[in-house]
Design a protein around this motif. Structure first.
Motif, PDB file in Angstrom:
ATOM      1  N   ILE A   4       0.813  -1.218   0.000  1.00 26.24           N
ATOM      2  CA  ILE A   4       0.000   0.000   0.000  1.00 26.24           C
ATOM      3  C   ILE A   4       0.845   1.266   0.000  1.00 26.24           C
ATOM      4  O   ILE A   4       0.337   2.352  -0.256  1.00 26.24           O
ATOM      5  CB  ILE A   4      -0.982   0.031   1.182  1.00 26.24           C
ATOM      6  CG1 ILE A   4      -0.227  -0.033   2.511  1.00 26.24           C
ATOM      7  CG2 ILE A   4      -1.995  -1.103   1.064  1.00 26.24           C
ATOM      8  CD1 ILE A   4      -1.078   0.273   3.724  1.00 26.24           C
ATOM      9  N   ALA A   5       2.147   1.142   0.292  1.00 27.95           N
ATOM     10  CA  ALA A   5       3.035   2.309   0.288  1.00 27.95           C
ATOM     11  C   ALA A   5       4.471   1.836   0.071  1.00 27.95           C
ATOM     12  O   ALA A   5       4.817   0.697   0.379  1.00 27.95           O
ATOM     13  CB  ALA A   5       2.925   3.084   1.596  1.00 27.95           C
ATOM     14  N   CYS A   6       5.271   2.739  -0.459  1.00 20.32           N
ATOM     15  CA  CYS A   6       6.665   2.424  -0.771  1.00 20.32           C
ATOM     16  C   CYS A   6       7.522   3.647  -0.452  1.00 20.32           C
ATOM     17  O   CYS A   6       7.167   4.762  -0.826  1.00 20.32           O
ATOM     18  CB  CYS A   6       6.774   2.065  -2.254  1.00 20.32           C
ATOM     19  SG  CYS A   6       8.434   1.707  -2.817  1.00 20.32           S
ATOM     20  N   GLN A   7       8.622   3.442   0.257  1.00 19.38           N
ATOM     21  CA  GLN A   7       9.541   4.524   0.604  1.00 19.38           C
ATOM     22  C   GLN A   7      10.950   4.093   0.215  1.00 19.38           C
ATOM     23  O   GLN A   7      11.387   2.997   0.578  1.00 19.38           O
ATOM     24  CB  GLN A   7       9.469   4.807   2.104  1.00 19.38           C
ATOM     25  CG  GLN A   7      10.450   5.838   2.599  1.00 19.38           C
ATOM     26  CD  GLN A   7      10.127   7.234   2.110  1.00 19.38           C
ATOM     27  OE1 GLN A   7       8.972   7.629   2.108  1.00 19.38           O
ATOM     28  NE2 GLN A   7      11.124   7.963   1.685  1.00 19.38           N
ATOM     29  N   ALA A   8      11.652   4.928  -0.522  1.00 19.29           N
ATOM     30  CA  ALA A   8      13.023   4.605  -0.920  1.00 19.29           C
ATOM     31  C   ALA A   8      13.877   4.335   0.316  1.00 19.29           C
ATOM     32  O   ALA A   8      13.774   5.043   1.317  1.00 19.29           O
ATOM     33  CB  ALA A   8      13.618   5.745  -1.735  1.00 19.29           C
ATOM     34  N   ALA A   9      14.697   3.296   0.244  1.00 21.39           N
ATOM     35  CA  ALA A   9      15.583   2.953   1.355  1.00 21.39           C
ATOM     36  C   ALA A   9      16.845   3.809   1.269  1.00 21.39           C
ATOM     37  O   ALA A   9      17.365   4.039   0.179  1.00 21.39           O
ATOM     38  CB  ALA A   9      15.955   1.479   1.297  1.00 21.39           C
ATOM     39  N   PRO A  10      17.343   4.266   2.411  1.00 18.93           N
ATOM     40  CA  PRO A  10      18.617   4.999   2.397  1.00 18.93           C
ATOM     41  C   PRO A  10      19.736   4.082   1.888  1.00 18.93           C
ATOM     42  O   PRO A  10      19.646   2.859   2.034  1.00 18.93           O
ATOM     43  CB  PRO A  10      18.848   5.354   3.862  1.00 18.93           C
ATOM     44  CG  PRO A  10      17.508   5.253   4.517  1.00 18.93           C
ATOM     45  CD  PRO A  10      16.766   4.190   3.748  1.00 18.93           C
TER      46      PRO A  10
ATOM     47  N   ALA B   7      13.898  -0.264  -1.489  1.00 18.88           N
ATOM     48  CA  ALA B   7      12.784   0.436  -0.845  1.00 18.88           C
ATOM     49  C   ALA B   7      12.261  -0.375   0.329  1.00 18.88           C
ATOM     50  O   ALA B   7      12.494  -1.578   0.433  1.00 18.88           O
ATOM     51  CB  ALA B   7      11.660   0.649  -1.853  1.00 18.88           C
ATOM     52  N   TRP B   8      11.536   0.321   1.204  1.00 25.59           N
ATOM     53  CA  TRP B   8      10.782  -0.312   2.273  1.00 25.59           C
ATOM     54  C   TRP B   8       9.326  -0.285   1.854  1.00 25.59           C
ATOM     55  O   TRP B   8       8.798   0.753   1.465  1.00 25.59           O
ATOM     56  CB  TRP B   8      10.994   0.412   3.598  1.00 25.59           C
ATOM     57  CG  TRP B   8      12.412   0.321   4.057  1.00 25.59           C
ATOM     58  CD1 TRP B   8      13.348   1.307   4.029  1.00 25.59           C
ATOM     59  CD2 TRP B   8      13.064  -0.834   4.577  1.00 25.59           C
ATOM     60  NE1 TRP B   8      14.545   0.835   4.503  1.00 25.59           N
ATOM     61  CE2 TRP B   8      14.400  -0.472   4.842  1.00 25.59           C
ATOM     62  CE3 TRP B   8      12.659  -2.135   4.839  1.00 25.59           C
ATOM     63  CZ2 TRP B   8      15.326  -1.370   5.365  1.00 25.59           C
ATOM     64  CZ3 TRP B   8      13.580  -3.029   5.360  1.00 25.59           C
ATOM     65  CH2 TRP B   8      14.903  -2.647   5.622  1.00 25.59           C
ATOM     66  N   LEU B   9       8.677  -1.442   1.907  1.00 25.44           N
ATOM     67  CA  LEU B   9       7.294  -1.565   1.466  1.00 25.44           C
ATOM     68  C   LEU B   9       6.385  -1.766   2.670  1.00 25.44           C
ATOM     69  O   LEU B   9       6.660  -2.595   3.536  1.00 25.44           O
ATOM     70  CB  LEU B   9       7.143  -2.753   0.522  1.00 25.44           C
ATOM     71  CG  LEU B   9       8.113  -2.780  -0.665  1.00 25.44           C
ATOM     72  CD1 LEU B   9       7.931  -4.052  -1.457  1.00 25.44           C
ATOM     73  CD2 LEU B   9       7.922  -1.567  -1.532  1.00 25.44           C
ATOM     74  N   VAL B  10       5.296  -0.999   2.718  1.00 24.17           N
ATOM     75  CA  VAL B  10       4.266  -1.180   3.741  1.00 24.17           C
ATOM     76  C   VAL B  10       3.190  -2.046   3.109  1.00 24.17           C
ATOM     77  O   VAL B  10       2.693  -1.730   2.024  1.00 24.17           O
ATOM     78  CB  VAL B  10       3.677   0.165   4.207  1.00 24.17           C
ATOM     79  CG1 VAL B  10       2.584  -0.056   5.247  1.00 24.17           C
ATOM     80  CG2 VAL B  10       4.769   1.080   4.746  1.00 24.17           C
ATOM     81  N   GLN B  11       2.857  -3.134   3.785  1.00 22.54           N
ATOM     82  CA  GLN B  11       1.862  -4.062   3.244  1.00 22.54           C
ATOM     83  C   GLN B  11       0.745  -4.308   4.248  1.00 22.54           C
ATOM     84  O   GLN B  11       0.958  -4.253   5.458  1.00 22.54           O
ATOM     85  CB  GLN B  11       2.507  -5.403   2.879  1.00 22.54           C
ATOM     86  CG  GLN B  11       3.504  -5.303   1.756  1.00 22.54           C
ATOM     87  CD  GLN B  11       3.986  -6.674   1.302  1.00 22.54           C
ATOM     88  OE1 GLN B  11       4.145  -7.580   2.103  1.00 22.54           O
ATOM     89  NE2 GLN B  11       4.213  -6.809   0.004  1.00 22.54           N
TER      90      GLN B  11
ATOM     91  N   ILE C 278       8.467  -4.436   4.972  1.00 28.06           N
ATOM     92  CA  ILE C 278       9.457  -5.403   4.500  1.00 28.06           C
ATOM     93  C   ILE C 278      10.338  -4.769   3.432  1.00 28.06           C
ATOM     94  O   ILE C 278       9.959  -3.771   2.821  1.00 28.06           O
ATOM     95  CB  ILE C 278       8.800  -6.685   3.946  1.00 28.06           C
ATOM     96  CG1 ILE C 278       7.905  -6.366   2.755  1.00 28.06           C
ATOM     97  CG2 ILE C 278       8.022  -7.410   5.028  1.00 28.06           C
ATOM     98  CD1 ILE C 278       7.422  -7.608   2.044  1.00 28.06           C
ATOM     99  N   PRO C 279      11.517  -5.342   3.202  1.00 27.41           N
ATOM    100  CA  PRO C 279      12.393  -4.784   2.169  1.00 27.41           C
ATOM    101  C   PRO C 279      11.914  -5.123   0.763  1.00 27.41           C
ATOM    102  O   PRO C 279      11.286  -6.152   0.532  1.00 27.41           O
ATOM    103  CB  PRO C 279      13.745  -5.445   2.459  1.00 27.41           C
ATOM    104  CG  PRO C 279      13.420  -6.695   3.195  1.00 27.41           C
ATOM    105  CD  PRO C 279      12.148  -6.443   3.934  1.00 27.41           C
ATOM    106  N   GLY C 280      12.231  -4.228  -0.146  1.00 28.49           N
ATOM    107  CA  GLY C 280      11.989  -4.455  -1.565  1.00 28.49           C
ATOM    108  C   GLY C 280      13.314  -4.396  -2.302  1.00 28.49           C
ATOM    109  O   GLY C 280      14.138  -3.518  -2.057  1.00 28.49           O
ATOM    110  N   VAL C 281      13.539  -5.350  -3.189  1.00 28.92           N
ATOM    111  CA  VAL C 281      14.798  -5.463  -3.922  1.00 28.92           C
ATOM    112  C   VAL C 281      14.506  -5.427  -5.419  1.00 28.92           C
ATOM    113  O   VAL C 281      13.516  -5.989  -5.874  1.00 28.92           O
ATOM    114  CB  VAL C 281      15.512  -6.788  -3.549  1.00 28.92           C
ATOM    115  CG1 VAL C 281      16.758  -7.004  -4.372  1.00 28.92           C
ATOM    116  CG2 VAL C 281      15.839  -6.806  -2.068  1.00 28.92           C
ATOM    117  N   CYS C 282      15.377  -4.771  -6.184  1.00 30.34           N
ATOM    118  CA  CYS C 282      15.263  -4.759  -7.648  1.00 30.34           C
ATOM    119  C   CYS C 282      16.165  -5.846  -8.213  1.00 30.34           C
ATOM    120  O   CYS C 282      17.280  -6.036  -7.742  1.00 30.34           O
ATOM    121  CB  CYS C 282      15.727  -3.424  -8.223  1.00 30.34           C
ATOM    122  SG  CYS C 282      14.639  -2.060  -7.878  1.00 30.34           S
ATOM    123  N   ALA C 283      15.679  -6.527  -9.227  1.00 28.83           N
ATOM    124  CA  ALA C 283      16.494  -7.555  -9.881  1.00 28.83           C
ATOM    125  C   ALA C 283      16.136  -7.615 -11.352  1.00 28.83           C
ATOM    126  O   ALA C 283      14.981  -7.435 -11.726  1.00 28.83           O
ATOM    127  CB  ALA C 283      16.276  -8.912  -9.232  1.00 28.83           C
TER     128      ALA C 283
END
Length: 128
Positions: free
Chosen positions: A14-20, A40-44, A78-83
């Motif tokens: 429901i929300a996403c915030q860029a991780a430092p 990013a940090w994802l709010v679920q 939870i963390p979000g990772v790009c791949a």
């Protein structure tokens, strides 16, 4: 609800915030080490959905009580990772339910030593 419908709980972002910079996800896959930057940090929120085998049949289930309606769904961050294999989209990583994930490290945390990596790989091979 259709007779052959099933109910499942699913996490919905429901929300996403860029991780430092500096946050990392460590995982082990088939005995190989992997370190991925956390994008990013994802709010679920966790919701109940009904579904059948028909495409597009997934429907959000309404709360079953006044209490459930007031309290709202369970939430987590939870963390979000790009791949590359995911088209470079941010993918949610279930750190509690993903058997490949080992740990999350913050910017100031030291990377594991070779001995720590090898101990974790051996632990997983032994099924501990």
């Amino acid at each position: 609800m259709a007779e052959n419908a099933e109910v499942e709980k699913h996490w919905r972002t429901i929300a996403c915030q860029a991780a430092p910079p500096g946050w990392r996800l460590l995982s082990v896959f088939n005995g190989r080490r992997n370190v991925a930057p956390i994008a990013a940090w994802l709010v679920q929120e966790r919701h109940n959905f009904t579904f059948t085998d028909e495409p597009g049949s997934e429907v959000l289930v309404s709360p079953t009580s006044d209490f459930e309606a007031k309290v709202g769904p369970d939430t987590r961050v939870i963390p979000g990772v790009c791949a590359e294999g995911w088209g470079w989209e941010v993918k949610a990583i279930d750190v509690e339910g993903d058997e490949e994930t080992w740990k999350v490290l913050g910017p100031d945390e030291a990377a594991p030593t070779n001995e720590e990596w090898e101990a974790e790989i051996a632990r997983r091979r032994a099924g501990i």
